[in-house]
Design an enzyme around this catalytic site. Structure first.
Site, PDB file in Angstrom:
ATOM      1  N   HIS A   1      -8.567  -6.012   4.580  1.00  0.00           N
ATOM      2  CA  HIS A   1      -8.216  -5.318   5.812  1.00  0.00           C
ATOM      3  C   HIS A   1      -9.542  -4.953   6.446  1.00  0.00           C
ATOM      4  O   HIS A   1     -10.321  -4.200   5.849  1.00  0.00           O
ATOM      5  CB  HIS A   1      -7.431  -4.029   5.522  1.00  0.00           C
ATOM      6  CG  HIS A   1      -5.957  -4.241   5.454  1.00  0.00           C
ATOM      7  ND1 HIS A   1      -5.076  -3.205   5.267  1.00  0.00           N
ATOM      8  CD2 HIS A   1      -5.219  -5.364   5.587  1.00  0.00           C
ATOM      9  CE1 HIS A   1      -3.839  -3.693   5.267  1.00  0.00           C
ATOM     10  NE2 HIS A   1      -3.896  -4.994   5.451  1.00  0.00           N
TER      11      HIS A   1
ATOM     12  N   ASP B   1     -11.688   7.395   6.602  1.00  0.00           N
ATOM     13  CA  ASP B   1     -10.936   6.175   6.902  1.00  0.00           C
ATOM     14  C   ASP B   1     -10.273   6.304   8.276  1.00  0.00           C
ATOM     15  O   ASP B   1      -9.061   6.340   8.408  1.00  0.00           O
ATOM     16  CB  ASP B   1      -9.884   5.985   5.797  1.00  0.00           C
ATOM     17  CG  ASP B   1      -9.065   4.720   5.976  1.00  0.00           C
ATOM     18  OD1 ASP B   1      -9.589   3.763   6.557  1.00  0.00           O
ATOM     19  OD2 ASP B   1      -7.901   4.697   5.531  1.00  0.00           O
TER      20      ASP B   1
ATOM     21  N   LYS C   1      -7.043   2.593  -2.425  1.00  0.00           N
ATOM     22  CA  LYS C   1      -7.596   3.558  -1.475  1.00  0.00           C
ATOM     23  C   LYS C   1      -8.296   4.670  -2.234  1.00  0.00           C
ATOM     24  O   LYS C   1      -7.971   4.930  -3.401  1.00  0.00           O
ATOM     25  CB  LYS C   1      -6.459   4.122  -0.617  1.00  0.00           C
ATOM     26  CG  LYS C   1      -6.911   4.961   0.561  1.00  0.00           C
ATOM     27  CD  LYS C   1      -5.811   5.151   1.579  1.00  0.00           C
ATOM     28  CE  LYS C   1      -6.287   6.070   2.693  1.00  0.00           C
ATOM     29  NZ  LYS C   1      -5.360   6.154   3.798  1.00  0.00           N
TER      30      LYS C   1
ATOM     31  N   ASP D   1      -6.990  -4.051  10.546  1.00  0.00           N
ATOM     32  CA  ASP D   1      -6.193  -2.844  10.299  1.00  0.00           C
ATOM     33  C   ASP D   1      -6.902  -1.633  10.897  1.00  0.00           C
ATOM     34  O   ASP D   1      -7.775  -1.049  10.269  1.00  0.00           O
ATOM     35  CB  ASP D   1      -5.981  -2.649   8.785  1.00  0.00           C
ATOM     36  CG  ASP D   1      -5.153  -1.401   8.494  1.00  0.00           C
ATOM     37  OD1 ASP D   1      -4.481  -0.897   9.419  1.00  0.00           O
ATOM     38  OD2 ASP D   1      -5.185  -0.917   7.342  1.00  0.00           O
TER      39      ASP D   1
ATOM     40  N   ASP E   1     -10.106   4.404  10.890  1.00  0.00           N
ATOM     41  CA  ASP E   1      -9.473   3.241  11.511  1.00  0.00           C
ATOM     42  C   ASP E   1      -9.828   3.069  12.977  1.00  0.00           C
ATOM     43  O   ASP E   1      -8.964   2.848  13.823  1.00  0.00           O
ATOM     44  CB  ASP E   1      -7.951   3.268  11.287  1.00  0.00           C
ATOM     45  CG  ASP E   1      -7.582   2.939   9.854  1.00  0.00           C
ATOM     46  OD1 ASP E   1      -7.938   1.847   9.399  1.00  0.00           O
ATOM     47  OD2 ASP E   1      -6.976   3.785   9.162  1.00  0.00           O
TER      48      ASP E   1
ATOM     49  N   ASP F   1      -9.637  -2.804   1.718  1.00  0.00           N
ATOM     50  CA  ASP F   1      -9.745  -2.305   3.096  1.00  0.00           C
ATOM     51  C   ASP F   1     -11.099  -1.606   3.140  1.00  0.00           C
ATOM     52  O   ASP F   1     -11.352  -0.713   2.324  1.00  0.00           O
ATOM     53  CB  ASP F   1      -8.579  -1.335   3.359  1.00  0.00           C
ATOM     54  CG  ASP F   1      -8.601  -0.720   4.741  1.00  0.00           C
ATOM     55  OD1 ASP F   1      -9.677  -0.240   5.160  1.00  0.00           O
ATOM     56  OD2 ASP F   1      -7.542  -0.671   5.396  1.00  0.00           O
TER      57      ASP F   1
ATOM     58  N   TRP G   1       0.865  -1.182   0.000  1.00  0.00           N
ATOM     59  CA  TRP G   1       0.000   0.000   0.000  1.00  0.00           C
ATOM     60  C   TRP G   1       0.901   1.231   0.000  1.00  0.00           C
ATOM     61  O   TRP G   1       1.843   1.315   0.786  1.00  0.00           O
ATOM     62  CB  TRP G   1      -0.913   0.047   1.231  1.00  0.00           C
ATOM     63  CG  TRP G   1      -1.579   1.391   1.326  1.00  0.00           C
ATOM     64  CD1 TRP G   1      -2.582   1.859   0.529  1.00  0.00           C
ATOM     65  CD2 TRP G   1      -1.225   2.470   2.213  1.00  0.00           C
ATOM     66  NE1 TRP G   1      -2.876   3.165   0.873  1.00  0.00           N
ATOM     67  CE2 TRP G   1      -2.063   3.550   1.902  1.00  0.00           C
ATOM     68  CE3 TRP G   1      -0.292   2.608   3.237  1.00  0.00           C
ATOM     69  CZ2 TRP G   1      -1.987   4.773   2.570  1.00  0.00           C
ATOM     70  CZ3 TRP G   1      -0.223   3.827   3.908  1.00  0.00           C
ATOM     71  CH2 TRP G   1      -1.073   4.894   3.578  1.00  0.00           C
TER      72      TRP G   1
ATOM     73  N   HIS H   1     -11.612   2.120   2.710  1.00  0.00           N
ATOM     74  CA  HIS H   1     -11.045   2.772   1.527  1.00  0.00           C
ATOM     75  C   HIS H   1     -12.021   2.963   0.382  1.00  0.00           C
ATOM     76  O   HIS H   1     -11.625   2.963  -0.778  1.00  0.00           O
ATOM     77  CB  HIS H   1      -9.837   1.979   1.034  1.00  0.00           C
ATOM     78  CG  HIS H   1      -8.672   2.061   1.969  1.00  0.00           C
ATOM     79  ND1 HIS H   1      -7.425   1.592   1.646  1.00  0.00           N
ATOM     80  CD2 HIS H   1      -8.573   2.558   3.222  1.00  0.00           C
ATOM     81  CE1 HIS H   1      -6.599   1.791   2.661  1.00  0.00           C
ATOM     82  NE2 HIS H   1      -7.276   2.370   3.633  1.00  0.00           N
TER      83      HIS H   1
ATOM     84  N   GLU I   1      -3.202  -3.057  -2.176  1.00  0.00           N
ATOM     85  CA  GLU I   1      -4.324  -2.401  -1.486  1.00  0.00           C
ATOM     86  C   GLU I   1      -4.638  -1.044  -2.101  1.00  0.00           C
ATOM     87  O   GLU I   1      -3.773  -0.175  -2.181  1.00  0.00           O
ATOM     88  CB  GLU I   1      -3.952  -2.233   0.001  1.00  0.00           C
ATOM     89  CG  GLU I   1      -5.011  -1.518   0.831  1.00  0.00           C
ATOM     90  CD  GLU I   1      -4.607  -1.373   2.305  1.00  0.00           C
ATOM     91  OE1 GLU I   1      -3.425  -1.615   2.633  1.00  0.00           O
ATOM     92  OE2 GLU I   1      -5.485  -1.029   3.116  1.00  0.00           O
TER      93      GLU I   1
HETATM   94  C1  RNT Z   1      -3.812   2.929   5.003  1.00  0.00           C
HETATM   95  C2  RNT Z   1      -3.924   1.479   4.750  1.00  0.00           C
HETATM   96  C3  RNT Z   1      -2.779   0.636   5.221  1.00  0.00           C
HETATM   97  C4  RNT Z   1      -2.278   1.033   6.587  1.00  0.00           C
HETATM   98  C5  RNT Z   1      -1.269   0.086   7.186  1.00  0.00           C
HETATM   99  C6  RNT Z   1      -0.584   0.664   8.385  1.00  0.00           C
HETATM  100  O1  RNT Z   1      -4.957   3.635   4.748  1.00  0.00           O
HETATM  101  O2  RNT Z   1      -5.118   0.998   5.267  1.00  0.00           O
HETATM  102  O3  RNT Z   1      -3.129  -0.694   5.178  1.00  0.00           O
HETATM  103  O4  RNT Z   1      -3.326   1.181   7.501  1.00  0.00           O
HETATM  104  O5  RNT Z   1      -0.385  -0.312   6.233  1.00  0.00           O
HETATM  105 ZN    ZN Z   2      -5.405  -1.116   5.221  1.00  0.00          ZN
END
Ligand code: RNT
Ligand code: ZN
Length: 411
Positions: free
Chosen positions: A280, A288, A222, A320, A290, A253, A179, A256, A220
């Site tokens: 993820h 995003d 985004k 994640d 998290d 993810d 990523w 994303h 990955e």
């Molecule tokens: C970032 C991505 C990625 C990170 C990690 C730390 O938006 O989700 O996967 O969260 O690599």
């Molecule tokens: Zn991620």
């Protein structure tokens, strides 16, 4: 009759075998991200977190050293049931402090390998394309500066070798996820150039030979990052097309995508074109962000989809998220357990019968079944699973004890 026995009967009446569900859940492996333990800082650069991702909060006790991070993960692992993998980022290399990311070698991860081996776990890996002085103007693999781009290509190749080392040492295939944060805050004049350079960089990394049975490379995508709102080089279309073109594995993810897009809905489409897919699992609030994964609709939808596609062995599941505002060990346990609980929820559905209702256009009945399942006693089946796994249900007391004995003294 025990609560589990009663639950078993209630589920049997709905056409569900709880024993089968528990058995299936036992073998699902979740890759647990190490970066919840120290707010995604790592040990190699001393730089603040960058790349359009952010942690907020300053709850006491974050891990500052490999030793502390390992101890904290151990605590979390002891309170998480089921099969687990350790998910590392390259910035968690254990070096004397003078090793460039483009010079990383397997020896810088020896301690992690021993840690994983002693616990019978495999390791997944991530090159770290952020929080580093060689990120120039927010760009890495897509940089127009050849020196910068080449540096990050070397990092990718170095990581690939480390991933292979992990697989060899642990005997478990390693998922290596790429990523990059690359993008622009404001409207770029050239959207093609950065993507063409990213493509070239990935081609260069992938031209290194590696054993495809041992290392699965995932990519990955985004939609945007903080400070990178207008343009993301590794967009969904870019990453999906690239993965398909090169025969690597796409990674979604669920933070994303645009807010009303459903990752659950995307799973079946990708499964038709990919032997494996990767996820993820996170929780995005308005962006995003998290947040810690909850036992919520989105997580359940994703889990149910994997189960109903019969794809538990085709999806690489990783967590994640990173919350610095609450006890980090509790954050780990809560999020991973919730993903597992969501999988159990999926496994406790009469999947075939429900598909049959759909095919017969018995949508009234389907709605009835689905809603009845929401109030079925999953908690008792979950408790039975924890019990069989030898993991206590009340993790909060354990976490609080660890906090007062260990975390609180970290200043
Ligand atoms: C970032 C991505 C990625 C990170 C990690 C730390 O938006 O989700 O996967 O969260 O690599
Ligand atoms: Zn991620």
């Amino acid at each position: 009759m025990s609560r589990y026995d009663e639950a078993k009967k209630i589920y049997a009446d709905l056409g569900v075998d709880t024993e089968k569900a528990i058995q299936a859940l036992k073998s699902v492996c979740v890759s647990v991200h190490c970066w919840q333990g120290d707010d995604v800082i790592g040990f190699d650069s001393g730089e603040a977190l960058s790349g359009g991702i952010q942690t907020t909060g300053n709850y006491p006790g974050k891990a500052r050293t490999p030793h502390e991070l390992m101890a904290d993960m151990d605590k979390a692992f002891s309170l998480i049931p089921g099969s687990k993998k350790l998910n590392l980022h390259a910035c968690y290399a254990i070096t004397d402090g003078n090793v460039g990311r483009d010079e990383l070698e397997p020896c810088h991860f020896e301690k992690w390998v021993s840690f994983a081996k002693e616990r019978g776990m495999g390791i997944d890996f991530n090159p770290t394309f952020f929080s580093h002085p060689m990120v120039k103007d927010g760009l890495t693999l897509s940089s127009p500066d050849e020196e910068v781009r080449a540096y990050w290509v070397r990092h990718g190749i170095a990581c690939l070798k480390i991933a292979e080392y992990f697989a060899n040492e642990t005997g478990v295939p390693c998922v290596m996820n790429i990523w990059i944060p690359d993008g622009y805050k404001d409207i770029p004049a050239d959207r093609l150039g950065p993507r063409a350079r990213f493509k070239r960089s990935l081609d260069e990394i992938l031209s290194t030979s590696y054993d495809k049975k041992k290392v699965y490379i995932t990519l990955e995508s985004k939609v945007f990052g903080i400070g990178l709102e207008s343009y993301t080089v590794g967009s969904a279309e870019f990453c999906l097309s690239y993965a398909d073109h090169k025969g690597i594995t796409p990674l979604m993810d669920n933070g994303h995508y645009h807010p009303t897009e459903s990752v659950a809905d995307k799973i079946s489409a990708l499964l038709l074109y990919n032997e494996k897919i990767a996820l993820h699992v996170t929780r995005a609030i308005r962006w995003d962000s998290d947040h810690v994964v909850l036992f919520d609709d989105e997580t359940r939808d994703i889990a149910c989809e994997i189960v109903s596609c019969g794809a538990l062995d085709r999806v690489f599941l990783a967590t994640d998220y990173f919350d610095a505002s609450i006890n980090r060990i509790s954050a780990w346990i809560t999020g991973v357990r919730n993903l597992q609980k969501a999988l159990l929820y999926g496994l406790l559905m009469p999947t075939e019968r429900m598909a049959e209702l759909q095919n017969n256009n018995e949508m009234t009945e389907l709605m009835y079944v689905r809603e009845e399942l929401k109030v079925a006693p999953i908690g008792d089946v979950w408790a039975e699973f924890l019990n069989r796994e030898g993991v206590v249900a009340d993790y909060l007391s354990e976490v609080k004890k660890y906090e007062s004995e260990v975390l609180i003294s970290r200043k």
